[in-house]
Design an enzyme around this catalytic site. Sequence first.
Site, mmCIF file in Angstrom:
data_model
loop_
_atom_site.group_PDB
_atom_site.id
_atom_site.type_symbol
_atom_site.label_atom_id
_atom_site.label_comp_id
_atom_site.label_asym_id
_atom_site.label_seq_id
_atom_site.Cartn_x
_atom_site.Cartn_y
_atom_site.Cartn_z
ATOM 1 N N THR A 190 0.831 -1.108 0.091
ATOM 2 C CA THR A 190 0.001 -0.101 0.057
ATOM 3 C C THR A 190 0.932 1.110 0.034
ATOM 4 O OG1 THR A 190 -1.746 -1.165 1.095
ATOM 5 C CG2 THR A 190 -1.823 1.423 1.300
ATOM 6 N N HIS B 226 1.783 1.915 -3.372
ATOM 7 C CA HIS B 226 0.995 2.684 -4.141
ATOM 8 C C HIS B 226 0.917 4.071 -3.926
ATOM 9 C CE1 HIS B 226 -0.483 -1.003 -5.928
ATOM 10 N NE2 HIS B 226 -0.955 -1.657 -4.803
#
Lengths: 346, 346, 346, 346
Positions: free
Chosen positions: D44, D47
């Site tokens: 994450t 990202h």
Amino acid sequence: MPEKMRAVVKAEAAPGARLMIVDVPEAGPGEVLVKVKATSICGTDVHIYQWDAWARSRIKPPMVFGHEFAGEVVQLGEGVTTLKSGDYVSAETHIVCGACYQCRTGQAHICGNVSIIGVDRPGSFAEYVIIPPENAWFNPPDMPPEVASIQEPFGNAVHSALSTDLAGKTVLVTGCGPIGLMAIGIAKSAGASAVYGTEVVPYRLDLASRMGPDLILNPRETDVVSQIMTATDGQGVDVVLEMSGDPSAIHEGFAVLRDGGYAALLGIPSGPIELDLANEVIFKGASVYGVAGRQMWKTWYQTRALLSSGAVDVGPIITHELSLEDFEQGLQLMSTGQCGKVVLHP
Amino acid sequence: MPEKMRAVVKAEAAPGARLMIVDVPEAGPGEVLVKVKATSICGTDVHIYQWDAWARSRIKPPMVFGHEFAGEVVQLGEGVTTLKSGDYVSAETHIVCGACYQCRTGQAHICGNVSIIGVDRPGSFAEYVIIPPENAWFNPPDMPPEVASIQEPFGNAVHSALSTDLAGKTVLVTGCGPIGLMAIGIAKSAGASAVYGTEVVPYRLDLASRMGPDLILNPRETDVVSQIMTATDGQGVDVVLEMSGDPSAIHEGFAVLRDGGYAALLGIPSGPIELDLANEVIFKGASVYGVAGRQMWKTWYQTRALLSSGAVDVGPIITHELSLEDFEQGLQLMSTGQCGKVVLHP
Amino acid sequence: MPEKMRAVVKAEAAPGARLMIVDVPEAGPGEVLVKVKATSICGTDVHIYQWDAWARSRIKPPMVFGHEFAGEVVQLGEGVTTLKSGDYVSAETHIVCGACYQCRTGQAHICGNVSIIGVDRPGSFAEYVIIPPENAWFNPPDMPPEVASIQEPFGNAVHSALSTDLAGKTVLVTGCGPIGLMAIGIAKSAGASAVYGTEVVPYRLDLASRMGPDLILNPRETDVVSQIMTATDGQGVDVVLEMSGDPSAIHEGFAVLRDGGYAALLGIPSGPIELDLANEVIFKGASVYGVAGRQMWKTWYQTRALLSSGAVDVGPIITHELSLEDFEQGLQLMSTGQCGKVVLHP
Amino acid sequence: MPEKMRAVVKAEAAPGARLMIVDVPEAGPGEVLVKVKATSICGTDVHIYQWDAWARSRIKPPMVFGHEFAGEVVQLGEGVTTLKSGDYVSAETHIVCGACYQCRTGQAHICGNVSIIGVDRPGSFAEYVIIPPENAWFNPPDMPPEVASIQEPFGNAVHSALSTDLAGKTVLVTGCGPIGLMAIGIAKSAGASAVYGTEVVPYRLDLASRMGPDLILNPRETDVVSQIMTATDGQGVDVVLEMSGDPSAIHEGFAVLRDGGYAALLGIPSGPIELDLANEVIFKGASVYGVAGRQMWKTWYQTRALLSSGAVDVGPIITHELSLEDFEQGLQLMSTGQCGKVVLHP
């Protein structure tokens, strides 16, 4: 807010209880005050009133008792944000710690640090009662207070009956006190193909027959085991819901439980009992589950669903609505079994 | 095929058994004849030998007994198509009806019409034994016969231990006879975070310590309950696997079972015992499961997986390999607990 | 036994079917011959009639098709002992091997070696049909043949609906063909607090409303997702029973499935479909179960229980009873959705 | 307490991030301040750094990101009583509402009102981080900070792997990023009879082989489906743990999933993918479970048990320990797969 209220008080360490005028409690930080609209009598209240061994070891008089209720939030203690004045609530009566292994893994109903309303702290046989906001349960506005009050014991029946899957199964409910009566209705509404019940008190036998069972038997008058084996083509029942705590009912339950069956035990025997584990449990490949309290909050959602959808009608179960002043009559009815659920209105 | 064979026969309705020369049985329609390579002794065989109350009510002498075995298919009765000569097999010892509710819903292990090899029909303490092909279990070619033979009791341990999910859980095994010893190994291999065991026979205490447990206790020498509560930080164990049938072990198990825990009962008490259902089961919210036989055939697949992958090493458990002639020595070892598993080679 | 019978035959590898006079089959060893009293039409039969891609790859004409039926045993092949002439039976249509992992671990409904009546071998659109005795299901004598015949598809609905526990839950049935209609009734009888349905064919919308649902919606006329979210107070449904195979119904189902909900998929999409696994399944923490056939034999016991106790009334579902000669009318009704269940009487 | 600290800040709505000197946050009422000892990098975070579509829609710069960490409580906000200065904690990163249906029924991990540390509020790529005390998890004193930090992603692997029972089962892990690597170790420790893995990055193939698998395959070099079918004797695997989010891995997983098998999906595909529901799920009778977050707090207890007992050794998984200043190197390693877990030390 008035300063004084009427309340049923376990005044001293002896049998009995008194209606007294006491101070209305005040909601401290993290507490709310609820005006009681209806409060129903549990078997536990009878034990407190009669001052049995369990009560003597647990209850610290003087204390207001009673724990099943519905009412309106009228005062918020400091820091309470999840409720507001006027909210119509009932309460989960187990106040749990939230920090132990059980609380943190979906088993708060068996929290080892539990404190129970009306047992370990002042209860609801009164005009007002204090609860923590975490224990409040929002009632639908159109649910009558006497129904909202009995959701707590109804939850015991839900927890028991829905702890296994009942659709297409045969079910025996041993003991048709209030929770047994509820269990009959719940089992029928959950698709049980046949529901049998046993009970010894004629008044309750009559009530039981009004909950939609397929067969209600009185073990004092008939051979329960042989009748149920016949009714199930010699197979026995898939599920036993034990609601009596009575040793002979427990043995009858295991005797008719089919091989591979499931028994949920809710009734509390008054002491140790002899069990033939080999034949009653092991060779049968039986599963047995001890039912304590209500699963928080799964049981309450199920309870609301079953009551709000009309799937279970508790009309026949609420047999008496009395004023708070008549609490001794209510306790008397409960101790003799001449009632279903008795609701007091303060 | 020879006409005669050696066999251990329960010759008469009295204590004892005899090695005799008897006819080799012939495989009738829907039967197969297996040449026994290894046959192990079960506690049940001790009961038959000692001629206890259960044996007197169930066994019809004269009859060859014994039921745990591995061997080679040597003769096929008419109509048998699922096996061939030379197949290396063990057997599920419960011959089930296939037609009852239990059989047709995945619970064949508690078929009410069961007939058991070596109990209700001739058994495997012999050079040859007859079985129905439906009961044969194909063994991997590289599994030694003594290991293949004990898959049947190993299956009891598997059924018990894997009837709940053990990864990350604490487990107490009460009773470290052969099945308890197996259960320790299985629980460890299934990811239990800690496995405790109790046993009173020093020989078996020693064996138990070789199965990889975290703690083995002798209730005659130490306070099991307090030790296990300490070992689990006051929490109690998640799972109890009761393998002894001994009342005090059963009570110790429930005493240390955590609230919301799970107990599998396999050991058969010699009679009814007093249970405090309220405190041992109900208030705990415990789940209790009676273990009968092996799930057909889930347990056998699990057994093969655990043994073939090397996840559980039964090496320490097979303590004695004797010739069939020495069966009385084997039965004696079993009755005094001075052994793990005893395997006979015909 | 007559020598000839009428039968609906898939005569050649092309669309259509013909009513023909063919030989009455003879029960070989391990087979029984059943005189068909009622045989109902499945969507699969429409595929065979229309000769779609699936049918072309699977069916080997010429062959009698049809597989849902009830009838009377009239001839026993050699070695059959579990049935007798005159028995009133229906049949599980999946003939399974009994030897694979799935068959031996309670998952026979997904046996990889399955052979299906009316698909892989001659079927029941005829006066007589051959079945293996293992596949026979005894019907209660008072169950009408048209009801007994539709137990097989009813079983698909039972398998789907009772694969999770429904008491107190909200349920959406997407697609109200015959199995969807049955699922509505089953979900209501199993205690669902609310059952919603979607369907596009007006005839079936009308039938659906007669099965006791709380809300039936036509996705061509209303926004199903928004309506169901409103009906569930923005929560979404606990359970989706997907009975259509239609991509937009599947997406609607996942859209209204609550976080942590359960979806049983029975409808067969005609090809691969695009799924947004992240949002439709993973972030939701959803559980999805593929429903194949009927659990053997748990589903059949549940089916009998729900039908015999009157818990589900299939009266509204059986909309047409035709003679075998009118099979093309029945297939036409099924292909246009202008019917519930169509039953043929040979 | 110092006034300033170093922190990795998503400074603007564009790719990249900056190490900045920012104010040390102050613990408000019901909050605690934790001094970060170790903080690990999640996919994450990559990202967020790369500023992909998901990040653009969710993250509001400027904000400190990062969410996996372990550290010491150094400041208590008003009203905090469950923690004290010096406590050694990690954190569940999902801050849940506690009031919704999911939160109140044991499914808090899919609370619809969740706020995530390092995503919706400042995170742990810093010297200090603020958390609510309800989200703190007490670490054993002897657990190294880098291990304590990766408990959060380890919990994802635990939630996936232990969502079904693995003892004696065959398991395929598709995708051997950090969570896949953990899943291999967990599956082995939970008694899986064989664990297979697939991965395309050579560095991670090598890591995977150190977690104790039975077979690791590179789909770019071999036919995964045929190899796994061979390894399982044509049966397919019992369980698939999908950790990649890659469409071809998902299809390979379903292709080798045995009939009646179980798939847990954790990897997030980058968009909708085509699924052949009929053959990949329905006819197989498969069960599919979407894994979101960690079960609160069951997963954390299991995580602690598996790590503290030494059942799973995460040594091979923690491949890089860097100083906070080198965060870009860590993010780069993660985006190319040339690492297991990368831990930053502030």
